[in-house]
Design a protein around this motif. Structure first.
Motif, mmCIF file in Angstrom:
data_model
loop_
_atom_site.group_PDB
_atom_site.id
_atom_site.type_symbol
_atom_site.label_atom_id
_atom_site.label_comp_id
_atom_site.label_asym_id
_atom_site.label_seq_id
_atom_site.Cartn_x
_atom_site.Cartn_y
_atom_site.Cartn_z
ATOM 1 N N GLN A 94 0.859 -1.187 0.000
ATOM 2 C CA GLN A 94 0.000 0.000 0.000
ATOM 3 C C GLN A 94 0.885 1.223 0.000
ATOM 4 O O GLN A 94 1.745 1.352 0.854
ATOM 5 C CB GLN A 94 -0.881 0.022 1.258
ATOM 6 C CG GLN A 94 -1.942 -1.066 1.271
ATOM 7 C CD GLN A 94 -3.000 -0.806 0.219
ATOM 8 O OE1 GLN A 94 -3.050 0.283 -0.372
ATOM 9 N NE2 GLN A 94 -3.828 -1.818 -0.013
ATOM 10 N N PRO A 95 0.694 2.065 -0.992
ATOM 11 C CA PRO A 95 1.597 3.229 -1.036
ATOM 12 C C PRO A 95 1.312 4.171 0.141
ATOM 13 O O PRO A 95 0.161 4.395 0.511
ATOM 14 C CB PRO A 95 1.262 3.904 -2.374
ATOM 15 C CG PRO A 95 -0.076 3.381 -2.761
ATOM 16 C CD PRO A 95 -0.274 2.070 -2.090
ATOM 17 N N VAL A 96 2.394 4.611 0.693
ATOM 18 C CA VAL A 96 2.270 5.590 1.779
ATOM 19 C C VAL A 96 2.212 6.965 1.150
ATOM 20 O O VAL A 96 3.062 7.320 0.353
ATOM 21 C CB VAL A 96 3.482 5.494 2.728
ATOM 22 C CG1 VAL A 96 3.532 6.673 3.667
ATOM 23 C CG2 VAL A 96 3.415 4.175 3.473
ATOM 24 N N LYS A 97 1.162 7.646 1.475
ATOM 25 C CA LYS A 97 1.043 8.952 0.822
ATOM 26 C C LYS A 97 2.135 9.835 1.358
ATOM 27 O O LYS A 97 2.174 10.134 2.553
ATOM 28 C CB LYS A 97 -0.341 9.582 1.119
ATOM 29 C CG LYS A 97 -1.505 8.701 0.690
ATOM 30 C CD LYS A 97 -1.643 8.725 -0.831
ATOM 31 C CE LYS A 97 -2.924 8.063 -1.255
ATOM 32 N NZ LYS A 97 -2.877 6.638 -1.166
ATOM 33 N N ALA A 98 3.046 10.160 0.419
ATOM 34 C CA ALA A 98 4.178 10.966 0.885
ATOM 35 C C ALA A 98 3.939 12.445 0.639
ATOM 36 O O ALA A 98 3.170 12.792 -0.250
ATOM 37 C CB ALA A 98 5.434 10.534 0.155
#
Lengths: 98, 577
Positions: A94-98
């Motif tokens: 799950q991409p970590v919202k950066a």
């Protein structure tokens, strides 16, 4: 890079010597892991030129190949990992919202 | 870049017939493409190339497969007599299964196939391989998305193999309805040698064909060749059998039937010649074939019988009913009977099977009974070249061959000669068996239609099968027709009776003559007696007369004398006489 708790993601990067693609792959991988898997990963780099028998053993065709060994199931991602989205999809992260 | 040597080196495959067609084998150090539809035998061919390389030519090989079928391959190869496991253990063959799982792979950027190269290189180095098979490299195309990169990598792969001097075989699946030979156009990279395999089904019979489409730098046979995948692996029927340069032996061998040998110039057929025995059903063709085999084995030579209508057991049984016992020859190994239904495989496949069997058994006589089954439903154009190959091959081996052929039931309208025209020109001797019908029965007749190189009888003889065996009897040329069977027997009896009658008549006449002679002789003696009697009488009369004359003369002399004496005392009287 050792994590303080047991690594959730065991990643192996297969390269064939120090080529541009291999270096790029490694750099990309580090960046992605730091961004989205901070503290939960372990990277192992395997140079097929030094260990050619692993190409057969681990069924590696393309170079560079990133293999997610843990968690199961095993996933293979080939290429220099420049396409981050696809890497994440491939790793099922799950991409970590950066 | 290494420069190519001016003459092309070839790597022998060891596969029956293939080395002849390619003029020595596959190009050394280059890649050969074998393409064909599914189930054509590409993998088998590649595998046999590798296995024979390892066992016959001391060249270890790597078999890189992209499908999981190591067990299947091992089983297939075992049926050829090779133990793949043992070869692997001895490090002559290396089987490498490359898994290309599309679902597992995510492509995230640029890559190359160095992994494959390294893997292959490692495999090659570990056993010192000189031969490599990639079966089938097209699996990469279905596994990986970036076809452009893939093509570039394949080019690199073949160059890489060439640099290492590896003779490689690449298998490719034939594309459906595409203009290219293979689905992904592999033939563009593998430009040195291309072999296509074909598996056609024609009238329910499948035929396998092989063709060397391209062989750069070498002369090669460009025709299609039939092949089979049999017990000894691939068998391709090569071209050498079409050269018409076989020797002609002057030796004559007997057919086993004495009177038939007589009809054939008194000595029988030439060794290495081809004999056709044709006839309508039930005329005894197979019997002639069996007798020929029997005679051959009796001489201590080997005979091979290809039976396409009866099982070996049936042949034995049927032939023993006419006094031909083939069982002991089978036991001694001098006779082999191969029986199969002609519809089991195509004509070409039968040919290849025959070819292989003949080479393995080395007989001096081959009998094919019947050949008409094999040529069923085919045009002459198809049959003749194939039969020609078979006959030429047998002649080159100096094997005498006998073919039986079934012609349509002897109707008056169709001459049996007509039905066999195509095949008969390949035969040196042609025996025709016919049924003649007369007076409620049918009898078999045989005659020699042609026999090259020898004087032969032009007479029709009767062909008799009995418990004692085969016999050929002269027919009776009767007043208006030739008689066979019981008519002949009847006629013989009649003539015998007539002859006896004549003989009796003769005797009677002779007796008559004798008695007449006696009578005449008696007459003669009677006449003679008469003659003698008359002669005696005449003689007597003559004697009497002469006596009288003599006496008279004597008397007159005496008288004269007397007169003379008396006149001397008297005066002589004048005597007037």
């Amino acid at each position: 890079m050792k994590a303080r708790k047991p690594a959730a993601f065991e990643l192996r990067l297969y390269v064939a010597g120090q080529t541009a693609k291999s270096m790029a792959a490694f750099a990309n991988l580090k960046r992605i892991c730091e961004t989205h898997l901070a503290g939960q990963y372990r990277i192992e780099v395997i140079d097929l030129l030094k260990n050619p028998q692993l190409a057969a053993g681990d069924q590696i065709l393309a170079v560079p190949t990133l293999v997610r060994r843990l968690p199961e199931p095993i996933k293979k991602i080939i290429g220099d990992l420049s396409n981050e989205e696809r890497v994440l999809v491939g790793l099922d992260v799950q991409p970590v919202k950066a | 870049m290494t420069t190519n040597p001016p003459s092309l080196n070839k790597t022998p495959t060891g596969i029956t017939g293939l080395d002849e067609i390619t003029g020595g084998g596959l190009p050394t150090g280059r890649a050969t493409l074998i393409c064909g539809g599914p189930g054509c035998g590409k993998t088998m061919l590649a595998l046999e190339f590798l296995v024979r390389g390892a066992t016959q030519f001391r060249e270890p090989g790597v078999f890189m497969m992209f499908e999981e079928n190591a067990k299947e391959l091992t089983a297939n190869v075992r049926s050829l007599g090779f133990d793949l496991d043992k070869l692997e253990a001895k490090k002559k063959i290396l089987l490498d299964h490359v898994v290309v799982e599309r679902s597992e792979i995510e492509e995230t950027g640029e890559y190359d196939l160095d992994g494959l190269f390294i893997r292959l290189g490692y495999a090659i180095d570990s056993i010192g391989a000189k031969r490599v098979v990639l079966d089938t490299v097209e699996a990469l195309f279905s596994g990986l998305m970036d076809h452009a990169a893939l093509r570039a990598e394949l080019r690199r792969l073949f160059r890489w193999l060439k640099d290492r001097g590896i003779t490689a075989i690449i298998t490719g699946e034939r594309g459906e309805g595409t203009t290219t030979l293979t689905r992904y156009g592999l033939e563009e990279y593998v430009a040195d040698c291309v072999i296509t395999l074909d598996h056609r089904v024609d009238e329910q019979i499948s035929t396998r064909r092989l063709r060397v489409m391209k062989y750069r730098g070498s002369a090669h046979a460009t025709n299609e060749f039939p092949f089979i995948i049999g017990e000894r692996g691939f068998s391709v029927l090569p071209i050498t059998s079409l050269q018409l340069n076989h020797k002609a032996s002057p030796e004559r061998i007997t057919t086993g039937i004495a009177r038939l040998d007589e009809m054939l110039g008194d000595k029988g057929v030439y060794r290495g010649s081809s004999v056709l025995v044709s006839g309508s059903p039930g005329t005894g063709k197979s019997s002639i074939g069996a007798k020929f085999a029997d005679t051959t084995c009796r001489r201590g030579e080997r005979a091979l019988l290809f039976a396409y209508e009866e099982s070996p057991a049936q042949v034995l049984r049927n032939m023993s009913s006419i006094g031909i016992d083939l069982a002991p020859w089978l036991k001694k190994g001098l006779l082999q009977i191969h029986a199969s239904r002609p519809t089991m495989q195509g004509l070409e496949q039968h040919l290849v099977t025959m070819h292989d069997t003949v080479l393995a058994f080395r007989p001096s006589v081959v009998i094919v009974d019947p050949i008409s089954n094999l040529t069923l439903d085919r045009t002459e154009a198809e049959v003749k070249p194939t039969l020609m190959r078979l006959i030429d091959f047998l002649k080159q081996q100096q094997i005498t061959s006998l073919f039986t052929s079934l012609t349509a039931g002897g109707s008056a309208t169709e001459l049996p000669e007509d039905s066999q025209v195509g095949v008969s020109s390949l035969m040196d001797t042609w025996l025709l068996l016919r049924n003649t019908e007369f007076n409620g029965e049918r009898n078999r007749t045989i005659f020699v239609l042609k026999s090259r190189g020898m004087p032969h009888s032009n007479q029709v003889r009767e062909f008799v099968l009995s418990d004692a065996g085969i016999d050929i009897v002269d027919v009776y040329p009767g007043a208006d027709r030739v008689l066979t069977g019981t008519a002949r027997v009847a006629q013989a009896a009649t003539e015998r009776a007539a002859a006896e009658l004549r003989a009796k008549d003769h005797e009677r006449k002779l007796r008559q003559l004798a008695s007449k002679r006696k009578a005449i002789e008696a007459q003669i003696s009677a006449l003679k007696a008469q003659e003698e009697a008359e002669a005696a009488e005449v003689n007597f009369a003559i004697a009497e007369q002469s006596l009288q004359i003599r006496t008279a003369a004597q008397d007159s002399e005496a008288m004269a004398h007397l007169r003379d004496r008396t006149s001397s005392r008297e005066k002589p009287r004048k005597e007037k006489r």
